[in-house]
Design an enzyme around this catalytic site. Structure first.
Site, PDB file in Angstrom:
ATOM      1  N   ASP A  58       0.850  -1.179   0.000  1.00 63.43           N
ATOM      2  CA  ASP A  58       0.000   0.000   0.000  1.00 63.43           C
ATOM      3  C   ASP A  58       0.891   1.235   0.000  1.00 63.43           C
ATOM      4  O   ASP A  58       1.596   1.500   0.980  1.00 63.43           O
ATOM      5  CB  ASP A  58      -0.901  -0.037   1.240  1.00 63.43           C
ATOM      6  N   ASP A  76       2.752   7.036 -11.005  1.00 66.55           N
ATOM      7  CA  ASP A  76       1.677   6.950 -11.982  1.00 66.55           C
ATOM      8  C   ASP A  76       0.455   6.523 -11.177  1.00 66.55           C
ATOM      9  O   ASP A  76       0.237   5.348 -10.943  1.00 66.55           O
ATOM     10  CB  ASP A  76       2.042   5.933 -13.058  1.00 66.55           C
ATOM     11  N   CYS A 129      -3.716   9.686 -15.936  1.00 69.32           N
ATOM     12  CA  CYS A 129      -4.340   9.630 -17.268  1.00 69.32           C
ATOM     13  C   CYS A 129      -5.694  10.338 -17.207  1.00 69.32           C
ATOM     14  O   CYS A 129      -6.683   9.869 -17.748  1.00 69.32           O
ATOM     15  CB  CYS A 129      -4.484   8.190 -17.755  1.00 69.32           C
TER      16      CYS A 129
END
Length: 176
Positions: A58, A76, A129
């Site tokens: 985590d 990311d 994204c």
């Protein structure tokens, strides 16, 4: 190598792309399922890279043994995915305003932990994204307000077009 939403920590080396097999690269997944690790391993093997060791953990929780260990940490992060609507149009119906706020908070938590892995003079690369300010520019600004030892080096928001998805990234340097 596309492995999904993972912070990636990378030791420094000139021309990293040419010398990737000379270094150890660790992956740390935020709240990941162990089965997803299989996909990462398959991609590593398919690419013939011998020095990537995936870890499932985590990313909201700091691992003291990795403090200041890496020249580059690539985050990311999990996001709303609004930059990939062309490939995943169902996102339009699934994501709500409260989801973006929750994701932004999670991204901030992970970023505040990931900064501790960066060596002095190293880089923290933040990417998503998605196209929302809360998940991108605003998140980076909040981070910088609370991390005086970092400064932004470059950032860019890329809108989707016929050739690629939309995404955002910021390169943030840890000051000496």
């Amino acid at each position: 190598l596309q492995v999904g939403k993972v912070p990636i920590v990378v030791p420094r080396k000139k021309d990293f792309n040419e010398h990737v097999n000379d270094h150890q690269v660790e992956f740390s997944k935020a709240v990941a399922e162990r089965q997803k690790n299989i996909i990462v391993i398959e991609n590593i093997e398919r690419c013939g890279i011998k020095n990537i060791y995936p870890k499932v953990r985590d990313a909201r929780f700091f691992a003291e043994e990795d403090r200041g260990k890496y020249d580059t940490v690539i985050c990311d992060l999990p996001c709303s995915g609004l930059g990939i609507l062309k490939r995943k149009p169902e996102i339009r119906y699934r994501i709500k305003g409260k989801d973006i706020l929750e994701l932004s908070k999670l991204q901030g938590e992970i970023l505040s932990v990931a900064k501790n892995y960066v060596k002095t003079g190293g880089k923290l690369v933040y990417s998503t994204c998605t196209l929302t300010k809360d998940e991108n520019e605003n998140n980076v600004r909040r981070f910088l307000e609370n991390a005086a030892e970092f400064e932004i080096e470059k950032e860019e928001l890329i809108f989707p077009d016929g050739d690629h998805d939309g995404f955002y990234y910021a390169v943030i340097r840890k000051l000496p």
